[in-house]
Structure formats: C-alpha cells, structure tokens
Scaffold this active site. Structure first.
Site, short mmCIF file in Angstrom:
data_model
loop_
_atom_site.label_atom_id
_atom_site.label_comp_id
_atom_site.label_asym_id
_atom_site.label_seq_id
_atom_site.Cartn_x
_atom_site.Cartn_y
_atom_site.Cartn_z
N ASP A 451 0.84 -1.20 0.00
CA ASP A 451 0.00 0.00 0.00
C ASP A 451 0.88 1.25 0.00
OD1 ASP A 451 -2.32 1.51 0.14
OD2 ASP A 451 -3.10 0.48 1.91
N ASP A 521 -10.85 2.28 -3.43
CA ASP A 521 -11.41 2.01 -2.11
C ASP A 521 -12.93 2.06 -2.16
OD1 ASP A 521 -9.03 1.62 -0.85
OD2 ASP A 521 -8.83 3.68 -0.12
C1 DGJ Z 1 -5.90 1.84 2.02
C2 DGJ Z 1 -6.32 0.65 1.19
O1 DGJ Z 1 -6.83 1.07 -0.03
C3 DGJ Z 1 -7.30 -0.20 2.00
O2 DGJ Z 1 -7.74 -1.30 1.25
C4 DGJ Z 1 -6.63 -0.66 3.27
O3 DGJ Z 1 -5.58 -1.53 2.96
C5 DGJ Z 1 -6.11 0.54 4.05
N1 DGJ Z 1 -5.28 1.37 3.24
C6 DGJ Z 1 -5.32 0.10 5.27
O4 DGJ Z 1 -4.71 1.14 5.91
#
Ligand code: DGJ
Length: 695
Positions: A451, A521
């Site tokens: 991430d 997201d």
């Molecule tokens: C952002 C990501 O897009 C989510 O799926 C998740 O992993 C969060 N970060 C966790 O902090």
C-alpha cells in the site's frame, strides 16, 4: 522480419500485424516521423523525410515532426528533450549518427549533438501481434563535464492529419478513479500529469486519439501510455496548423537530473498502439500485451481472496483472524489476507507505521500460528504492508528523522499521520528490503498487498549534494522498482498487489512487478461499474482486484456480479452474515471458479457502457471460444424501457452455444447477429449469463 531499412531513403519501417510505423532522416540530418497507420504496400507508399510541410511564417525546421523533438533552434512545440550543457549552451541540435537492429524486433536509432559529446539513442520494440510499439530514449553524456537534463520524454508521437481530433483519457479522484473522459481538441495544449510523486488518482498515464467517430467496434484509435509510477506527463498539443503532437514521459515539473560524464539516463518506456476496430480492440490488445509481455502471468489464475480489513479495521488479533479464516475457507476462499494493523503499535492510523515487527499483544506467538491455521484450512496466506511510509509516532522515525523527505526550515506536512521515506537513500532502501525479506522468509507468505497512502510533500534531501536535490522524484521510483524487482526474483511464486489508497498506483511501470491492482477504495458496486470500465480501457481484468463488501448498496447478487468481473475478493464481515447469505456467498464463489479463467484471461468486450442511462453489459470469451460470460446490470428502470438487445462478440459463428440461465441453444452467428434479450426490469438488478459451446 518486423523492421525494414531502406538505405537509399534512410528510412525505417516498423511493421506489426496490421500497422506500419515509419521514420527517416531528412536533408538536415534530423530524424523525422513519416507515417503511423494501417500497413502500406511498399516503400514508395510512404512519405519521404524531406517532404516537409511548410507553414506560413515558420521555418521548415519549426513545426517539423521529429521523432524526439529536442528543444533548440526554431522549434516551439512541447520538447521531448531539454538540456543545459556545462558551457551554458541550452540548445540541443541532434543529427542522425547510426542505427542498429537487435534481433528482429528492436531498432535503435542513434543521434548525436552537432558540437557536444552527447548522444541520444531511440529504442523501438515491435510487438507484432498486438500492433504496439514500445519506445524509450537513452541519453549518454560522452563529454567530460556534467550535463543538466531538464526535460526527458520517452516518446513524441505525431498523428495523421484529421479534420477533428478527439482525446479520450482517464481522470477522477480518490474513490472515483479512472473515469472515462472525452473531448474534442482545439488549438493549444491539454496536459494530463502527476506532480504528486506517485502515479496518482487524478489522471492515469494513458490516452487515446481518434477522429471523434470511433466507438467500441469501429474507427481508428491511436493510443499511448507511460510506464512510470512517479511524476509523469502527457502533453496533447494541437497546433495552429491542425496537426497533433503528443509528448509523453517524465514530468519536467521540479525535475533536474545532472548527468555525469560517461553516464547514461533512460526515460520510462512509452507504448504506442493502433486499432482499426475501435476502443474494444485497442483494449484487448493492451490486455493481452500486458499478460504476455509486461508481467507474464504466474501461470495461475489470481485466487479468490478474503481480506479482513473491512470487517476488523485495525482490530486484528490471532483469535479473531483464525475464526474469520475458518469461515472464509468454508466458503471456498483460496487466499486469506490480513490487512493493516498486525504490527508495531498499530491500533489506529496514528502510530506504528515503520515498526515492522509483529504486535505481540495481538499475536502473542507471532504470525506463525495464524499462518499455520490458514494453510491447514487449505488456503494461502497474504499480508498488507506500507513500507514507503512512516508515522512520526514510531521507533523508526524517532531513530531516523532524516529518512523522510524534508526541507530543514519547513514543517513536515503530515497526511494520514504519516510521512514519506526517501527511497533514493541506500540505507532506506536496504532497510525496506531487509524488512520485507525477513517477513517473507520467516513466514509462509503467498501474497503481498503493498500500500502507499499519501502523496509527497517537501521533497527535500538535505544530505545529498545540492545539484542532486531535484532527482528525488525519479530516485524514489527507481528505488521502489529495485525493491520490487529483487523481491520478485527472490520470491517468484508470490503474488504482489499494488495499492495506493485505492487506485493511486496503476500503471505499466509497476505492472512489471505487480500481478494485481487495488482499483479503488470505493466498493459500491454501482460506482464500481464505472471505475472498472475506465480501468479496462487500459488494463487487464486479471489484475483488477474487486471486492464484495458489506453495505446497504444494492443486492447481494448485484454486488457479487460486479466483483466477479475481475479478480474476486470477499471483504464482508463473515461474523455478521446470515446462514442464507453465507450459502449464497459459497455458491457465487463456486460459480466464479467455473468462469474465472474466461474472465481473467479471455477477451473482454464492453457491450453497453455504464455511462449509458440504462445499465451496463460486459462480455468475456475464452481463447478457444468455448465459453462466453455476460454480466448485465440494470440502472434505474424508467419509461418502461428494456435493455437494448445485446449482440455478443468474438464467438465461433459455427459453434452451438447453450445457456442454462436463458435456457437456449443458439449458434454463435445468431448470438452475434440477432443478439439476446436481457430482461432486467428491477432497479439495480443484475444477471450473469454463461454460454457454453455444446459442439
Ligand atoms: C488503504 C487501502 O486502499 C485499503 O484497502 C486498506 O488496505 C487501508 N489502506 C489500510 O490502511
């Protein structure tokens, strides 16, 4: 042979299955673009490099069509290269020097500056089956003094003269990434770019040009992309003379690279493609090119995963994760992924990032017992990391405050309570590599979700020599690629996912190392139809991670159907599902496994755009044309209108196809020409129709 050289005209023709791309040297020694389009018959069909159009009040060298448009002389369009030499000359005058053909698919044309010891090597690689040409530029300083590079593009493309040019591109923002935008171009420049340090949510480094009449099936489409995960830029420039030039590559914003003597600098790879059958073929060519050549698949389909993030957020612990894993396994899930929260003092997003050791309060005996349990349940295990970032409230930051980008006299802007580590630094890179290596060798990990949750700010590196300060933008990406490359090599069976607060890092650069993208997201299935549509313009479905999440949005079935259009993931709180919902989940997962090879590796056809008022229909056909999968979605049922009849694509016209859902057997010819009726009259309803060839 895909590359032809005609000595008497100093012309090269690069040939793919349906397309020719020609370049040649003019009387001034400049490398001119001659042609890009449908295959021609022979050398006499191509323009000559000296057939330059002359424009009023312009030198023939001005609005020329040079393959890389060095800045200098009487040229004023967006430059492909801009430099300052040690003697302060800021004019680049490149003339042809020599060429080389490597194998049968790569051409390198070398140019040199007229007076400075400075050479440019234009690399072209012909991807014959997919009508794509990869390009990049290599710059060599052969002198004895450093040269300042101020702008470096990987490609300049010149287009045929159309009466109208329409630009298609992908724009959006967090939770609304990759929206398809189209506009007719007027004179001037349209710039899509990132200045954020990473690929970014706002624009994706992909574009297409057509005359304004192209659609999914028809029309000539030219398209291009930049394989880079940092500050990129694409400048689409319609001149006052109705010609179009596109420059693509590194963003010159805050960019400066000091090229030392005997050193070389390489631009990102840019790809240019052509389709004579609309956007649909353009996308399919991109999809197969990516799966076969950029990131050849691990020869496995991306597994059905369960990710516990939405169910638990930071509240992860051994007992609860084990229990979720048991429930996931019973549903047919193949990969169990633990997300953020398993390490350091990570109880929320305020602390712990950077402390990459297991939180012993949550996992008293480390991760091993959970992983063992997951493996015994017959699933693989995956883990979330965000190695480029650090919370100021972490041991790592307290020990190494100088490891983040900063200017000594400025406040360090925090976002999501975090700062960005400087991956240009060898010690930071080594720290991340050691951390990842230890994590992956100590634990049986099959999947890494990498991430990256913020953009850059105060991009300073005070310890570096002043002349190198603006190199951080590039050095970060190079550092990132190096880490991913080493991890890929050491752990070839591990699947890597690129995630950046949703779809902030989706591009062909990181795709060399990543098998999957977290696209957004936003998991609202209705919204996702549109986000996914934009994604498929440029990227393939196998890499399109899609989750089914809890939420009041749309029916269970609708949410599953949407997520089944890529690499299926489940992220609902399994503790809260009813028996009936668990049963339905099991059945959808089973159904997905029966079609996943077609979805992930087949040909994708966008039959009805979700941007239409009625609904969306997407079809996939496997390579041998024995299975076709159609996902249909209804928006709001209005004015007593049914979805329009849908004509399928890409089938064997002679084949007989059976659909259990519709209870029909019809020939491929009938399905493609007469089409099928899809009766979806409920608001936000959906249908999955599978056609299986019976003989
Ligand atoms: C952002 C990501 O897009 C989510 O799926 C998740 O992993 C969060 N970060 C966790 O902090």
């Amino acid at each position: 042979m895909k590359i032809y050289y005609y000595e008497d005209q100093k012309t090269w023709v690069l040939s793919t299955q349906n397309v020719d791309y020609a370049l040649g040297v003019d009387r001034f020694g400049r490398l001119q673009h001659l042609y890009w389009g449908k295959s021609l018959k022979g050398i006499h069909d191509f323009p000559k490099a000296d057939d330059l159009r002359v424009y009023c009040f312009e030198s023939p060298k001005g609005y020329s069509r040079e393959e890389i448009m060095p800045w200098g002389g009487l040229k004023y369009t967006e430059p492909g290269l801009k430099v300052t030499f040690a003697n302060h000359t800021r004019d680049l005058d490149l003339v042809y020097d020599h060429f080389q053909i490597i194998g049968d698919a790569e051409l390198v044309v070398s140019l040199k500056d007229k007076s400075q010891l400075f050479s440019i090597h234009l690399h072209y690689r012909v991807i014959e089956n997919y009508d794509i040409i990869e390009r990049y530029v290599e710059i060599r300083n052969e002198g004895t003094m450093p040269v300042k590079l101020e702008q470096v593009m990987g490609a300049i493309w010149h287009f045929p003269v159309f009466s109208d040019y329409r630009l298609t591109y992908l724009a959006g923002h967090w939770a609304a990434e990759l929206q398809v935008r189209q506009e007719l171009l007027q004179e001037g420049k349209k710039v899509i770019e990132s200045r954020h340090g990473s690929t970014g949510h706002y624009f994706n480094p992909w574009f297409a040009i057509d005359t304004g009449t192209g659609n999914e099936e028809y029309g000539e489409i030219y398209y291009g992309a930049v394989a880079f995960s940092g500050n990129w830029k694409i400048v689409i420039e319609k001149t006052p003379f109705q010609t179009l030039q596109v420059a693509a590559g590194l963003n010159d914003f805050d960019f400066l690279w000091e090229l030392e003597p005997s050193q070389s600098f390489t631009s990102p790879v840019c790809i240019g493609g052509y389709s004579d059958c609309g956007f649909g073929k353009a996308s399919r060519n991109m999809h197969h090119y990516q799966q076969e050549l950029i990131r050849p698949s691990l020869n496995e389909l991306n597994p059905v995963l369960y990710n516990s993030w939405n169910a638990t957020i930071f509240d992860v612990n051994e007992k609860d994760q084990k229990s979720l894993a048991e429930k996931a396994a019973a549903l047919g899930v193949e990969l169990f992924v633990i997300d953020d929260g398993w390490f350091g003092q990570r109880y929320d997003d305020k602390a712990g990032l950077g402390n990459w050791y297991v939180n012993r309060e949550k996992f008293p005996d480390g991760l091993a017992p959970l992983i063992k349990h997951v493996r015994e349940l017959g699933m693989k295990f995956g883990i979330w990391v965000e190695p480029e970032m650090v919370n100021p409230d972490s041991d790592l930051y307290r020990k190494h405050p100088d490891w983040v980008y900063h200017f000594p006299d400025r406040e360090r802007s925090e976002f999501r309570n975090q700062l960005v580590l400087n991956l240009g630094r060898e010690d930071v890179k080594q720290f991340i590599l050691d951390m990842m290596d230890e994590l992956m060798s100590d634990n049986d990990i099959s999947f890494v979700k990498w991430d990256m949750n913020r953009y850059f700010s105060e991009p300073g590196w005070p310890e570096a020599p002043a002349s190198k300060h603006k190199e951080v933008w590039i050095r970060h990406v190079e550092g990132l690629y190096e880490i991913w490359r080493i991890l890929n090599e050491k752990y070839p069976k591990v699947t890597f996912e690129s995630c950046s607060g949703g779809g902030g890092r989706i591009d062909l650069g990181i795709m060399r190392y990543a098998d999957q993208f977290w696209v957004s997201d936003n998991c609202n299935a209705f919204d996702r139809l549109q986000i996914n549509e934009g994604y498929t313009y440029a990227y393939h479905a196998k890499a399109m991670a899609s989750w089914v999440v809890d939420g009041p949005w749309k029916s269970f079935k609708y949410r599953f159907h949407c997520a089944m259009m890529g690499a299926l993931g489940i992220a609902m709180n399994l503790n809260k599902l009813t028996e009936e919902e668990l049963d339905a989940t099991r059945q959808f997962i089973q159904q997905y496994k029966e079609i996943s090879a077609t979805v992930q590796e087949g040909d994708l056809y966008r039959l009805l755009s979700p941007r239409s008022s009625m609904g969306a229909v997407v079809q996939y056909v496997n390579k041998v044309k024995t299975q076709a999968v159609v996902f249909a979605f209804r928006h709001i049922y209005q004015l007593s209108l049914y979805l329009p009849p849908i004509r399928l694509k890409g089938l064997d016209p002679e084949g007989e196809y059976f659909s259990e859902t519709l209870n029909i057997t019809r020939s491929g010819a009938s399905l493609m020409n007469r089409g099928i009726e899809i009766k979806l009259n409920e608001n936000f309803s959906s249908q999955l129709i599978v056609f299986q060839m019976s003989h």
